[in-house]
Design a protein around this motif. Structure first.
Motif, PDB file in Angstrom:
ATOM      1  N   HIS A  15       0.941  -1.177  -0.118  1.00  0.00           N
ATOM      2  CA  HIS A  15       0.056   0.108   0.001  1.00  0.00           C
ATOM      3  C   HIS A  15       0.938   1.208  -0.010  1.00  0.00           C
ATOM      4  O   HIS A  15       0.414   2.360  -0.251  1.00  0.00           O
ATOM      5  CB  HIS A  15      -1.023   0.114   1.080  1.00  0.00           C
ATOM      6  N   ASN A  16       2.174   1.195   0.309  1.00  0.00           N
ATOM      7  CA  ASN A  16       3.040   2.253   0.240  1.00  0.00           C
ATOM      8  C   ASN A  16       4.133   2.268  -0.758  1.00  0.00           C
ATOM      9  O   ASN A  16       5.257   2.562  -0.638  1.00  0.00           O
ATOM     10  CB  ASN A  16       3.724   2.478   1.524  1.00  0.00           C
ATOM     11  N   ASN A  17       3.725   1.560  -1.882  1.00  0.00           N
ATOM     12  CA  ASN A  17       4.560   1.226  -3.042  1.00  0.00           C
ATOM     13  C   ASN A  17       5.741   0.478  -2.524  1.00  0.00           C
ATOM     14  O   ASN A  17       6.915   0.902  -3.140  1.00  0.00           O
ATOM     15  CB  ASN A  17       5.118   2.504  -3.767  1.00  0.00           C
ATOM     16  N   CYS A  18       5.815  -0.456  -1.697  1.00  0.00           N
ATOM     17  CA  CYS A  18       6.857  -1.235  -0.993  1.00  0.00           C
ATOM     18  C   CYS A  18       8.098  -0.310  -0.617  1.00  0.00           C
ATOM     19  O   CYS A  18       9.224  -1.005  -0.702  1.00  0.00           O
ATOM     20  CB  CYS A  18       7.561  -1.995  -2.357  1.00  0.00           C
ATOM     21  N   GLU A  19       7.767   1.024  -0.293  1.00  0.00           N
ATOM     22  CA  GLU A  19       8.794   1.796   0.472  1.00  0.00           C
ATOM     23  C   GLU A  19       8.606   1.619   2.026  1.00  0.00           C
ATOM     24  O   GLU A  19       7.461   1.792   2.551  1.00  0.00           O
ATOM     25  CB  GLU A  19       8.640   3.185  -0.094  1.00  0.00           C
ATOM     26  N   ILE A  20       9.806   1.435   2.650  1.00  0.00           N
ATOM     27  CA  ILE A  20       9.663   1.123   4.060  1.00  0.00           C
ATOM     28  C   ILE A  20      10.238   2.310   4.765  1.00  0.00           C
ATOM     29  O   ILE A  20       9.606   2.395   6.114  1.00  0.00           O
ATOM     30  CB  ILE A  20      10.337  -0.274   4.441  1.00  0.00           C
ATOM     31  N   PHE A  21      10.869   3.124   4.220  1.00  0.00           N
ATOM     32  CA  PHE A  21      11.473   4.075   5.159  1.00  0.00           C
ATOM     33  C   PHE A  21      10.302   5.296   5.583  1.00  0.00           C
ATOM     34  O   PHE A  21      10.316   5.981   6.376  1.00  0.00           O
ATOM     35  CB  PHE A  21      12.540   4.936   4.331  1.00  0.00           C
ATOM     36  N   SER A  22       9.458   5.386   4.904  1.00  0.00           N
ATOM     37  CA  SER A  22       8.088   6.274   5.011  1.00  0.00           C
ATOM     38  C   SER A  22       7.078   5.623   5.285  1.00  0.00           C
ATOM     39  O   SER A  22       5.726   6.134   5.343  1.00  0.00           O
ATOM     40  CB  SER A  22       7.942   7.046   3.770  1.00  0.00           C
ATOM     41  N   LEU A  23       7.052   4.198   5.621  1.00  0.00           N
ATOM     42  CA  LEU A  23       5.923   3.367   6.002  1.00  0.00           C
ATOM     43  C   LEU A  23       5.345   3.852   7.449  1.00  0.00           C
ATOM     44  O   LEU A  23       5.966   4.101   8.218  1.00  0.00           O
ATOM     45  CB  LEU A  23       6.519   2.062   6.352  1.00  0.00           C
ATOM     46  N   GLU A  24       4.026   4.187   7.399  1.00  0.00           N
ATOM     47  CA  GLU A  24       3.422   4.660   8.712  1.00  0.00           C
ATOM     48  C   GLU A  24       2.263   3.555   9.351  1.00  0.00           C
ATOM     49  O   GLU A  24       2.146   3.494  10.310  1.00  0.00           O
ATOM     50  CB  GLU A  24       2.295   5.834   8.295  1.00  0.00           C
ATOM     51  N   GLU A  25       2.123   2.593   8.551  1.00  0.00           N
ATOM     52  CA  GLU A  25       1.430   1.291   8.963  1.00  0.00           C
ATOM     53  C   GLU A  25       1.664   0.032   8.295  1.00  0.00           C
ATOM     54  O   GLU A  25       1.873   0.139   7.032  1.00  0.00           O
ATOM     55  CB  GLU A  25      -0.184   1.662   8.688  1.00  0.00           C
ATOM     56  N   ILE A  33       6.164 -14.920  13.693  1.00  0.00           N
ATOM     57  CA  ILE A  33       7.158 -14.301  14.035  1.00  0.00           C
ATOM     58  C   ILE A  33       7.605 -14.824  15.454  1.00  0.00           C
ATOM     59  O   ILE A  33       6.858 -14.570  16.528  1.00  0.00           O
ATOM     60  CB  ILE A  33       7.345 -12.985  13.925  1.00  0.00           C
ATOM     61  N   GLU A  34       8.775 -15.056  15.761  1.00  0.00           N
ATOM     62  CA  GLU A  34       9.313 -15.521  16.968  1.00  0.00           C
ATOM     63  C   GLU A  34      10.019 -14.316  17.807  1.00  0.00           C
ATOM     64  O   GLU A  34      10.792 -14.370  19.046  1.00  0.00           O
ATOM     65  CB  GLU A  34      10.156 -16.762  17.067  1.00  0.00           C
ATOM     66  N   LYS A  35      10.538 -13.402  17.181  1.00  0.00           N
ATOM     67  CA  LYS A  35      11.582 -11.974  17.512  1.00  0.00           C
ATOM     68  C   LYS A  35      11.003 -11.069  17.007  1.00  0.00           C
ATOM     69  O   LYS A  35      10.914 -10.863  15.699  1.00  0.00           O
ATOM     70  CB  LYS A  35      13.152 -12.567  17.450  1.00  0.00           C
ATOM     71  N   LEU A  36      10.860  -9.894  18.015  1.00  0.00           N
ATOM     72  CA  LEU A  36      10.468  -8.482  17.210  1.00  0.00           C
ATOM     73  C   LEU A  36      12.034  -7.938  17.042  1.00  0.00           C
ATOM     74  O   LEU A  36      12.647  -7.371  18.028  1.00  0.00           O
ATOM     75  CB  LEU A  36       9.726  -7.919  18.498  1.00  0.00           C
ATOM     76  N   GLU A  37      12.379  -7.334  15.848  1.00  0.00           N
ATOM     77  CA  GLU A  37      13.602  -6.827  15.546  1.00  0.00           C
ATOM     78  C   GLU A  37      13.407  -6.021  14.155  1.00  0.00           C
ATOM     79  O   GLU A  37      12.426  -6.134  13.369  1.00  0.00           O
ATOM     80  CB  GLU A  37      14.514  -7.980  15.414  1.00  0.00           C
ATOM     81  N   HIS A  38      14.366  -5.207  14.215  1.00  0.00           N
ATOM     82  CA  HIS A  38      14.646  -4.059  12.989  1.00  0.00           C
ATOM     83  C   HIS A  38      13.494  -3.158  12.545  1.00  0.00           C
ATOM     84  O   HIS A  38      13.902  -2.382  11.903  1.00  0.00           O
ATOM     85  CB  HIS A  38      14.788  -5.259  11.710  1.00  0.00           C
ATOM     86  N   LEU A  39      12.397  -3.327  13.073  1.00  0.00           N
ATOM     87  CA  LEU A  39      11.467  -2.120  12.938  1.00  0.00           C
ATOM     88  C   LEU A  39      12.030  -0.870  13.366  1.00  0.00           C
ATOM     89  O   LEU A  39      11.600   0.138  12.611  1.00  0.00           O
ATOM     90  CB  LEU A  39      10.218  -2.777  13.515  1.00  0.00           C
ATOM     91  N   ASP A  40      12.837  -0.621  14.372  1.00  0.00           N
ATOM     92  CA  ASP A  40      13.185   0.683  14.950  1.00  0.00           C
ATOM     93  C   ASP A  40      13.996   1.286  14.033  1.00  0.00           C
ATOM     94  O   ASP A  40      14.515   2.463  14.192  1.00  0.00           O
ATOM     95  CB  ASP A  40      13.272   0.585  16.204  1.00  0.00           C
ATOM     96  N   LYS A  41      14.574   0.481  13.255  1.00  0.00           N
ATOM     97  CA  LYS A  41      15.767   0.891  12.164  1.00  0.00           C
ATOM     98  C   LYS A  41      15.241   1.196  11.001  1.00  0.00           C
ATOM     99  O   LYS A  41      15.730   2.081  10.166  1.00  0.00           O
ATOM    100  CB  LYS A  41      16.780  -0.146  12.143  1.00  0.00           C
ATOM    101  N   TRP A  42      14.402   0.419  10.372  1.00  0.00           N
ATOM    102  CA  TRP A  42      13.892   0.662   9.101  1.00  0.00           C
ATOM    103  C   TRP A  42      12.736   1.422   8.981  1.00  0.00           C
ATOM    104  O   TRP A  42      12.386   1.847   7.601  1.00  0.00           O
ATOM    105  CB  TRP A  42      13.840  -1.057   8.536  1.00  0.00           C
ATOM    106  N   CYS A  43      11.938   1.485   9.808  1.00  0.00           N
ATOM    107  CA  CYS A  43      10.382   2.104   9.785  1.00  0.00           C
ATOM    108  C   CYS A  43      10.209   3.229  10.803  1.00  0.00           C
ATOM    109  O   CYS A  43       9.426   2.905  11.881  1.00  0.00           O
ATOM    110  CB  CYS A  43       9.356   0.959   9.710  1.00  0.00           C
ATOM    111  N   ARG A  44      11.059   4.212  10.895  1.00  0.00           N
ATOM    112  CA  ARG A  44      10.947   5.124  11.884  1.00  0.00           C
ATOM    113  C   ARG A  44       9.629   5.919  12.053  1.00  0.00           C
ATOM    114  O   ARG A  44       9.491   6.398  13.072  1.00  0.00           O
ATOM    115  CB  ARG A  44      12.269   6.269  11.825  1.00  0.00           C
ATOM    116  N   ASP A  45       9.069   5.962  11.091  1.00  0.00           N
ATOM    117  CA  ASP A  45       7.874   6.857  10.738  1.00  0.00           C
ATOM    118  C   ASP A  45       6.397   5.931  11.161  1.00  0.00           C
ATOM    119  O   ASP A  45       5.556   6.448  10.768  1.00  0.00           O
ATOM    120  CB  ASP A  45       7.722   7.556   9.645  1.00  0.00           C
ATOM    121  N   LEU A  46       6.796   4.599  11.638  1.00  0.00           N
ATOM    122  CA  LEU A  46       5.403   3.960  11.929  1.00  0.00           C
ATOM    123  C   LEU A  46       4.695   4.439  12.961  1.00  0.00           C
ATOM    124  O   LEU A  46       5.025   5.034  14.182  1.00  0.00           O
ATOM    125  CB  LEU A  46       5.964   2.547  12.457  1.00  0.00           C
ATOM    126  N   LYS A  47       3.339   4.475  12.625  1.00  0.00           N
ATOM    127  CA  LYS A  47       2.187   5.129  13.657  1.00  0.00           C
ATOM    128  C   LYS A  47       1.238   3.900  14.073  1.00  0.00           C
ATOM    129  O   LYS A  47       0.831   4.089  15.073  1.00  0.00           O
ATOM    130  CB  LYS A  47       1.291   6.192  13.151  1.00  0.00           C
TER     131      LYS A  47
END
Length: 425
Positions: A15-25, A33-47
């Motif tokens: 839904h975001n043209n496969c762009e992850i740096f500006s991803l909000e949702e 998934i067995e571990k929560l990781e990488h999201l705080d580095k790749w998707c800083r704009d997540l809401k």
């Protein structure tokens, strides 16, 4: 173990043209998934972040998501509320149906001043006496707890009874932690027993597969069939015991169940793949040397005898978007064979052809494979007969034209004579 990878996030960010740096949702639910990781580095704009129905045991690597407003981590294996202090804009937190028993860990949410809604339904801590009063008195910013609005009178009463309620909660926490320690020991013991049993089965299988004497080889087929039936019976018995065995609902049992199901699924896939490989032994030529017509890929085709160019043309309707590298063509004097993704198409030719002079190409419009095979016997007389017949037909037509001209000349002369006689009269 399923990990959060960049490829997974991009696939879930269509839904975001496969762009992850500006991803909000993003929704990563039911991904095992067995571990929560990488999201705080790749998707800083997540809401908004959906993580429900996974196997996550701990909230981590989300402290840099400063814009995160809604976190849904329901139906996981989380036992403590932690590492959310950095989510400054967090307004809604859903931890439904987890394993949170340390109710005092909610004190870490005091820093989230914008938090208005908290869901803890289905956690062990909700069974504690004074659970709601403790949460309401601890988190003054909350407006709703477990979908129920917190009234002003309820908050005042909870604050007044806070010291007593807090002491009760601490006691119940200690009892729960001791219970959890026993459950973990029991889970480790059960897991070790299962590993030992599996190792024993593997040893028995290796002993059964290695024959003691050459005399057993004639009965190998019967032995294989009997072994397969015994293995099926053992698997069914193992499944029945696994699902009927009473087990407490804990993070360990939930993870064990998931891995058991995954192991069974992989075993079934391996059996299915092995059966597919066994079926690929297609018979193309009989023991007597007779070439058979075979169409395993089930493709439409047409075979044309081009007498004018003295050749045979095969039009094979291969898939339009199929890569040409997946096609293998073999032309023999009496037959043609085409492998389409490893599946053979073989056709016996009505006449012998020249393999060295044959050619194959793909149609640019339909994608069909067109194989042109010149015939081994060159027909020259046919062309001479055709030319002689053409000359004969040309002579006949010329003679007819001459007769028609003579007839026209005669009729014109008769008309002139008739007109002269009329003028004399």
């Amino acid at each position: 173990m399923v990990r959060i990878t960049e490829d997974l996030i991009r696939r879930r960010a269509e839904h975001n043209n496969c762009e992850i740096f500006s991803l909000e949702e993003i929704s990563l639910h039911q991904q095992e998934i067995e571990k929560l990781e990488h999201l705080d580095k790749w998707c800083r704009d997540l809401k908004i972040l959906y993580l429900q129905n996974n196997l996550i045991p701990k909230i981590e690597n989300v402290s840099k998501l400063k814009k995160l407003e809604y976190l849904n981590a329901a139906l996981n294996n989380i036992e403590r509320i932690e590492n959310l202090e950095g989510c400054e804009e967090l307004k809604k937190l859903d931890l439904t149906a987890n394993f949170i028993g340390e109710l005092s860990s909610i004190e870490s949410l005091k820093c989230n001043i914008h938090l208005k809604e908290l869901f803890l339904v289905g956690n062990p801590c909700t069974e504690f006496e004074g659970y709601r009063q403790f949460v309401v008195a601890t988190l003054h910013q909350l407006k709703y707890l477990d979908s129920k609005e917190i009234e002003r009178s309820e908050r005042i009463k909870a604050v007044q009874n806070y010291p007593e309620v807090k002491w009760k909660i601490r006691e119940q926490e200690q009892a729960y932690l001791l219970k959890r320690a026993r459950e973990k020991e029991e889970a480790q013991r059960r897991m070790q027993e299962r590993k030992d049993k599996k190792q024993k089965q593997m040893d028995c299988k290796l002993g059964f597969d290695s024959p003691d004497s050459p005399q057993e080889k004639p009965n190998q087929a019967e032995g294989d069939g009997e072994q397969e039936r015994c293995r099926t019976f053992e698997n069914d018995d193992e499944d029945r015991k696994f699902w009927e065995e009473p087990t407490p609902y804990t993070p360990e049992s939930r993870l064990e169940t998931h891995r058991y199901i995954e192991e069974k699924r992989r075993a079934k896939d391996n059996i299915r793949e092995s059966k597919k490989r066994e079926k690929t032994a297609w018979t193309l030529v009989t023991a007597e040397g007779k070439v058979l017509n075979v169409n395993v890929p089930k493709l439409h085709f047409s075979l044309k005898d081009d007498e004018e160019n003295n050749q045979i043309v095969l039009d094979l309707a291969v898939y339009r978007h199929l890569d040409t590298s997946l096609l293998d063509i073999d032309v023999q004097p009496t037959y043609v064979r085409v492998l389409v993704k490893g599946k053979p198409f073989q056709l016996v030719l009505p006449e012998e052809v020249k393999p060295d002079s044959s050619s194959a190409k793909r149609s640019q419009t339909t994608g069909h494979l067109v194989v042109t095979m010149p015939k081994a016997k060159e027909i020259i007389l046919a062309k001479q007969k055709v030319s002689a017949s053409i000359k004969r037909s040309d002579c006949n037509s010329q003679q007819k034209n001459m007769r028609s001209l003579r007839f026209l000349q005669l009729t014109q002369r008769d008309m002139m004579i008739w007109k002269g006689e009329n003028s004399m009269l």
